[in-house]
Scaffold this active site. Structure first.
Site, short mmCIF file in Angstrom:
data_model
loop_
_atom_site.label_atom_id
_atom_site.label_comp_id
_atom_site.label_asym_id
_atom_site.label_seq_id
_atom_site.Cartn_x
_atom_site.Cartn_y
_atom_site.Cartn_z
N TYR A 109 0.86 -1.18 0.00
CA TYR A 109 0.00 0.00 0.00
C TYR A 109 0.89 1.22 0.00
CZ TYR A 109 -3.38 3.48 1.59
OH TYR A 109 -4.17 4.59 1.69
N GLU A 197 -3.64 7.49 -4.05
CA GLU A 197 -3.52 6.21 -3.36
C GLU A 197 -3.32 5.07 -4.34
OE1 GLU A 197 -6.18 4.48 0.17
OE2 GLU A 197 -7.08 4.13 -1.78
#
Ligand code: GDP
Ligand code: MN
Length: 386
Positions: A109, A197
């Site tokens: 991530y 993101e």
């Protein structure tokens, strides 16, 4: 402003970030040419909506043959996709991104945000990326690493090393990671993003780093500097009332409550919402008519509030400075003449021409509950919906 994954990936590619090869389709007839374009043994069919959690909601599917590709695309295109971010009403899928399927060794991530608390940008990373990231953040927060960085022309090397170390990346991945992290930082600051993101950022089985998913939000206040980005807006994904309000120069934001608010000035709007909350109520919207609205704008604002079926009562809270209270009163009357409504209306007008406004409203024979100050107005409107 939000954009779709495929648009975010197109932008990131121009900043040197690796993404899977993909084709965008809006119609099933375009499907036939996809295998030829992707030349892959596996395909990933991805619903394009402005909400996350698509994987868990059935909006991301892997197809191993061209027949399966047909089946998956037919299932997803046009479906009403419900995820934890869409709300129970879901979102209709109008666009598909079909990508080559990659073999995943590990899901990471990586995100960048503007961090008000640290008054800096923050890069957030985790070696446990993927669809359970919220769970990871909740249950094992130590697995989320944060690196605060300032505004530079390039992401500093020390920050890149700290994150790479935190992610446990091998030496071999340092070079591709540096390129990717720098690309993300550059894209973020150049385009005035509020969020960028990548989840998951994958290490492929042949040891490469690829952005498998991408979410990019822009700071609306930065859009004046990037007019070209406005073309990326998908009106199907926007609240129709917010679009209509913007067309008339009004700031309107839909909220979940049942009290429609018409206020002038963002500060007073926030104060009004807080006061409603304080008395146990819940605002249905944030509507700022601004400091110099015309009768037409006020009337439009009133129409917008009433078009929301959730609205069970209306609060008009105006402090007239440059804005004249009689303009507001005339706008309300103009709107009330064309629209019939049953909801109770609480009005607090103070400042410039407040007495003239009171006179106008009285003569109109509209059913109005008046209030002397903001606190009383909030109390009365909360009482009216109970
Ligand atoms: P989201 O659920 O809306 O965040 O959609 P994502 O784009 O993140 O996809 C969800 C999940 O699908 C990812 O976490 C991956 O596990 C899986 N996925 C997506 N693309 C591929 C791919 O090319 N290969 C494989 N094996 N899995 C994929
Ligand atoms: Mn994702």
């Amino acid at each position: 402003m939000k954009i779709h994954e495929y648009q975010a990936k197109e932008i990131l590619r121009t900043f040197g970030v690796k993404t899977p090869k993909g084709v965008v389709i809006k119609n099933l007839t375009e499907l036939n040419s996809v295998p030829e374009k992707l030349k892959s043994t596996k395909y990933v069919v991805k619903a394009q909506i402005h909400a996350g959690g698509r994987g868990k909601g059935g909006g991301v599917k892997i197809a191993k043959t061209t027949d399966e590709l047909q089946t998956c695309a037919k299932q997803i295109l046009g479906m009403n996709l419900v995820t934890h971010q869409t709300g129970p009403e879901g979102k209709i899928v109008r666009t598909l991104l079909i990508e080559e399927g990659l073999s995943i060794q590990k899901e990471l991530y990586l995100a960048m945000i503007t961090n008000r608390k640290s008054e800096s940008f923050s890069l957030i990373a985790s070696c446990e990326g993927g669809m359970e990231i919220e769970e990871v953040a909740h249950k094992s927060p130590e697995k989320i690493i944060t690196e605060n960085v300032g505004y530079y022309s390039e992401l500093p090397m020390y920050a890149i090393r700290n994150i790479a170390y935190g992610l446990g990346l091998s030496q071999e991945l340092m070079k591709p990671f540096t390129k990717l992290a720098q690309g993300i930082y550059k894209a973020f600051i150049t385009l005035d993003c509020s969020l960028l993101e990548i989840n998951p950022l994958i290490i492929t089985s042949d040891n490469d780093l690829v952005a498998l998913d991408a979410k990019v939000n822009f700071d609306n206040n930065g859009l004046v500097r990037h007019k070209e980005l406005l073309e990326l807006q998908d009106i199907h994904e926007e609240d129709p009332r917010e679009l209509e309000a913007a067309k008339h120069g009004l700031s309107y934001i839909s909220l979940d409550g049942n009290i429609g608010c018409m206020v002038n000035g963002a500060g007073l709007a926030m104060g009004t919402m807080d006061t409603i909350k304080l008395h146990g109520g819940s605002p249905a919207n944030f509507l700022d008519v601004g400091g110099s609205a015309t009768t037409e704008q006020v009337s439009k604002a009133f129409e917008l509030i009433l078009s929301d079926k959730k609205v069970k009562a209306i609060l008009i809270n105006i402090f007239g400075g440059i804005m004249k209270c009689d303009t507001i009163a005339n706008g309300i009357i103009a709107a009330a003449r064309t629209m019939h409504f049953q909801q109770p209306m609480v009005v607090r007008l103070d400042g410039t021409n407040a007495d003239i406004a009171a006179g106008i409203l009285e003569k109109s024979e509209l059913k109005i509950i008046t209030a002397k100050n903001m606190d009383e107005a909030a109390k009365k409107v909360v009482h009216a919906v109970q």
